[in-house]
Design a protein around this motif. Structure first.
Motif, mmCIF file in Angstrom:
data_model
loop_
_atom_site.group_PDB
_atom_site.id
_atom_site.type_symbol
_atom_site.label_atom_id
_atom_site.label_comp_id
_atom_site.label_asym_id
_atom_site.label_seq_id
_atom_site.Cartn_x
_atom_site.Cartn_y
_atom_site.Cartn_z
ATOM 1 N N ARG A 1 0.840 -1.196 0.000
ATOM 2 C CA ARG A 1 0.000 0.000 0.000
ATOM 3 C C ARG A 1 0.882 1.256 0.000
ATOM 4 N NH1 ARG A 1 -3.324 2.735 3.952
ATOM 5 N NH2 ARG A 1 -2.130 4.440 3.060
ATOM 6 N N ILE B 1 -1.666 -1.386 -4.198
ATOM 7 C CA ILE B 1 -2.938 -0.689 -3.952
ATOM 8 C C ILE B 1 -2.619 0.764 -3.663
ATOM 9 C CG2 ILE B 1 -2.998 -1.454 -1.488
ATOM 10 C CD1 ILE B 1 -6.104 -1.163 -1.743
ATOM 11 N N GLU C 1 -4.481 4.985 -3.619
ATOM 12 C CA GLU C 1 -5.748 5.731 -3.625
ATOM 13 C C GLU C 1 -5.911 6.626 -4.846
ATOM 14 O OE1 GLU C 1 -6.733 7.566 0.135
ATOM 15 O OE2 GLU C 1 -8.413 8.661 -0.743
ATOM 16 N N GLN D 1 -7.923 2.339 -4.581
ATOM 17 C CA GLN D 1 -8.481 2.581 -3.252
ATOM 18 C C GLN D 1 -9.331 3.848 -3.280
ATOM 19 O OE1 GLN D 1 -5.652 2.307 0.000
ATOM 20 N NE2 GLN D 1 -6.648 3.952 1.132
ATOM 21 N N LEU E 1 -11.090 -1.018 -3.816
ATOM 22 C CA LEU E 1 -11.243 -1.157 -2.369
ATOM 23 C C LEU E 1 -11.976 0.092 -1.887
ATOM 24 C CD1 LEU E 1 -9.120 -2.599 0.305
ATOM 25 C CD2 LEU E 1 -9.492 -0.166 0.542
ATOM 26 N N LYS F 1 -13.371 2.185 1.100
ATOM 27 C CA LYS F 1 -13.332 2.391 2.548
ATOM 28 C C LYS F 1 -14.667 2.928 3.047
ATOM 29 C CE LYS F 1 -8.603 2.711 3.876
ATOM 30 N NZ LYS F 1 -7.814 3.384 4.899
#
Ligand code: PEP
Ligand code: MN
Length: 338
Positions: free
Chosen positions: A127, A163, A165, A183, A206, A208
């Motif tokens: 990440r 991964i 964002e 992300q 992904l 959140k």
């Protein structure tokens, strides 16, 4: 309402069903799975009338009325767990996935050191944010494309998947070019335009949980991605805002069994952001796997005191190493493996 077509249904039969739905005044969206096609009747209120008109048409296997507001993410629609594959690793199956790395990509040198450490300890996904949604506009905002290139280099050298964002709709094509998983951060959980855009890409997402979002709002956000055709959605619990101040957020561990009941989507837990302090992170990570989460997303840094973001909650590689040993045992007790 969902109409499942039989595996032998022809294109013509599918088109006929969709035509009928339109005649009844509803919108129909088709999703083609590996074996079968399903047709989602959007906003189906008059279920009786739809059933009468469609049930007997050739190629129709069954009709499933879905009562929850989230349709495509619901267990009623898809009783089996969704398994997302990333470069040979699976998320949502028997395997537990460990995504680890710094909060932000800071430099090639730092990320490579961290990547090698987390890989050695058993992580499979690295990440690191290149675009950072900081609470203050004066804090480090990330390296942008340069950061993405550094992540790609780390993947090349370690074999770890990436991964990272994406914070804005216009950056999706660029981030998708480099990342294995996109992300969507807590602050963007209800950025519907961004959700729709990632829904049109063929890349796992992904999602959140928003800082103050209910489980239903979260699943509705996931619905925006799925309804555009992207079914590779992984949910991530990252703590919610409560009255408590000893931790940064409150980890809502109960979302894990609740999501497992309501949805077929994989759910992982981020123990770093709710803790806000590295000393609490291992306990939250252990609790996540014991509760049945499909993995964790955790912040690890070789020099937390020098980190450009979230250093306070980042654990050192030696702590991560010990935690991985614990997680392997917990995973085994849960009938799973890391
Ligand atoms: C992060 O993962 O570093 C992050 C910004 O998380 P969140 O969106 O959960 O605050
Ligand atoms: Mn962070």
């Amino acid at each position: 309402m969902i109409i499942t077509m039989s595996s032998s249904a022809t294109k013509k039969e599918i088109a006929r069903v969709k035509e009928k739905i339109k005649e009844l005044g509803y919108e129909a969206k088709t999703f083609r799975g590996v074996k079968k096609a399903v047709i989602h009747v959007i906003g189906a209120t008059d279920r009786e009338r739809i059933a009468q008109s469609v049930e007997q048409l050739p190629g129709v296997e069954r009709l499933t009325p879905i009562l929850s507001p989230f349709k495509l993410g619901s267990r009623e629609f898809h009783p089996e767990d969704t398994i997302v594959s990333i470069n040979g690793k699976t998320i949502g199956g028997k395997e537990i996935v460990i995504m680890a790395g710094p909060c932000a990509v800071e430099s090639e040198d730092v990320i490579l050191k961290i990547a090698k450490e987390v890989k050695k300890a058993g992580a499979s996904i690295l990440r690191g944010g290149a675009f950072k949604p900081r609470s203050s506009p004066y804090s480090f905002q990330g390296l942008g494309e340069k950061g993405l290139k550094i992540l790609a280099e780390a993947r090349k050298q370690t074999g770890l998947s990436i991964i990272t964002e994406v914070v804005s709709e216009i950056d999706v094509p660029l981030v998708a070019k480099y990342a294995d998983i996109l992300q969507i951060g807590a602050r963007n959980m209800q950025n519907y335009q961004l959700l729709k855009t990632v829904g049109r890409f063929n890349k796992p997402v992904l999602l959140k949980r928003g800082i103050s979002a209910t489980i239903e709002e979260w699943l509705m956000a996931a619905e925006y991605i799925q309804s555009e055709g992207n079914h590779h959605v992984i949910l991530c619990e990252r703590g919610i805002r409560t009255f408590e101040t000893y931790t940064r957020y409150t980890l809502d561990i109960s979302t894990v069994p609740v999501i497992k009941e309501l949805s077929h989507l994989p759910i992982i837990v981020d123990p770093s952001h709710p803790a806000g302090n590295s000393k609490y992170v291992p306990a939250l990570a252990r609790a996540a796997i014991a509760a049945g989460a499909d993995g964790i997303l955790i912040e690890v840094h070789t020099q937390p005191s020098k980190a450009l973001s979230d250093g306070k909650q980042s654990i050192k590689p030696e702590i991560f190493n010990g935690l991985m040993e614990d997680l392997k045992k917990i995973a085994e007790a849960m009938g799973r493996k890391i």
